[in-house]
Motif scaffolding. Structure first.
Motif, short mmCIF file in Angstrom:
data_model
loop_
_atom_site.label_atom_id
_atom_site.label_comp_id
_atom_site.label_asym_id
_atom_site.label_seq_id
_atom_site.Cartn_x
_atom_site.Cartn_y
_atom_site.Cartn_z
N ALA A 14 0.84 -1.21 0.00
CA ALA A 14 0.00 0.00 0.00
C ALA A 14 0.87 1.26 0.00
O ALA A 14 0.47 2.31 -0.51
N ARG A 15 2.09 1.13 0.55
CA ARG A 15 2.94 2.34 0.62
C ARG A 15 3.38 2.83 -0.76
O ARG A 15 3.73 3.98 -0.94
N PRO B 289 -5.33 8.45 -5.43
CA PRO B 289 -6.75 8.48 -5.00
C PRO B 289 -7.19 7.07 -4.59
O PRO B 289 -6.65 6.08 -5.10
N GLN B 290 -8.14 7.00 -3.67
CA GLN B 290 -8.55 5.71 -3.10
C GLN B 290 -8.93 4.66 -4.15
O GLN B 290 -8.50 3.51 -4.04
N PRO B 291 -9.69 5.03 -5.19
CA PRO B 291 -10.06 4.00 -6.18
C PRO B 291 -8.83 3.41 -6.87
O PRO B 291 -8.80 2.23 -7.21
N VAL B 292 -7.82 4.24 -7.07
CA VAL B 292 -6.58 3.75 -7.70
C VAL B 292 -5.88 2.78 -6.75
O VAL B 292 -5.43 1.69 -7.14
N GLN B 293 -5.83 3.15 -5.49
CA GLN B 293 -5.22 2.25 -4.49
C GLN B 293 -5.98 0.92 -4.44
O GLN B 293 -5.36 -0.15 -4.41
N ASP B 294 -7.29 1.01 -4.45
CA ASP B 294 -8.11 -0.21 -4.32
C ASP B 294 -7.91 -1.14 -5.51
O ASP B 294 -8.04 -2.35 -5.38
#
Ligand code: FMN
Length: 201
Positions: free
Chosen positions: A91-92, A98-103
């Motif tokens: 995750a780092r 943006p959250q959707p990209v992380q998800d």
């Protein structure tokens, strides 16, 4: 210096002024540029070992076909990679996205690498190759010469730098003040031999 000029002027230089020392700011600048090199999924799997201890440099040279660049260059960077970086708090690598990209991306990293040892190793070599070129072009722009190297005993170098079991050594880049020009270019292949349009036949 323009990138084009740095590419044209960079050569594999073998002879260096052993008395020249880079400043800490120069080392910092070089390494901070290397850290901008691209890696798949931004996993930043390279680990750059700066061999700064003169005694250790001598030992590395002894297992590198006695190549003088190893001890005489101002900086010897051993480019290694962590084969497990994909699995270390991935995750780092996307913490600012943006959250959707992380998800989307963080689970994709796991899917791409887990159980695929060859991919982990291939990506290690790709990342280190890219970083090596970044280092060499940045060095040229900063008034330094460089030499990419893989003429050494990989296992012996790994032992000398205490390489962790889940890391690999990719190559060296020696950087310093060249004292002799590189040999004339060995001979470049014609473009038609190496640039293929669309498909091989
Ligand atoms: C992966 C790699 C490993 C290399 N290993 C060595 C080496 O161990 N010693 C050396 O003197 N040059 C080494 N070279 C330099 C090449 O011989 C050189 O890049 C090539 O002849 C082209 O010359 P140029 O880089 O000056 O254009 C290496 C280059 C690469 C890319």
């Amino acid at each position: 210096m323009q990138v084009k000029e740095a590419i044209e002027l960079r050569r594999a230089v073998k002879h260096y002024d052993p008395t020249h020392q880079m400043t800490e700011q120069e080392v910092e600048q070089l390494m901070s540029l290397a850290l901008l090199s691209p890696t798949a999924f931004n996993i930043q799997n390279w680990r750059f070992v700066l061999v700064r201890d003169p005694e250790l440099r001598k030992q590395v040279r002894a297992v590198s076909w006695d190549q003088a660049q190893v001890t005489d260059a101002s900086l010897l960077v051993v480019l290694t990679a962590d084969l497990n970086s994909w699995n270390q708090d991935p995750a780092r690598y996307w913490k600012n996205a943006p959250q959707p990209v992380q998800d989307f991306l963080v689970p994709a990293i796991d899917q791409y690498y887990r159980g695929h040892a060859q991919v982990q190793r291939d990506e290690a070599m790709r990342s280190c190759g890219m970083a090596a070129m970044t280092l060499m072009l940045a060095a040229k722009e900063m008034g330094y010469d460089s030499c990419p190297m893989d003429g050494f005993d990989f296992d012996a170098v790994g032992k000398l730098i205490n390489l962790p079991d889940d890391h690999v050594v990719a190559m060296f880049v020696a950087i310093g003040k060249g004292t002799k020009e590189a040999y004339p270019r060995g001979g470049q292949l014609p473009m038609d031999d190496v640039v293929i349009t669309n498909t091989f036949n």
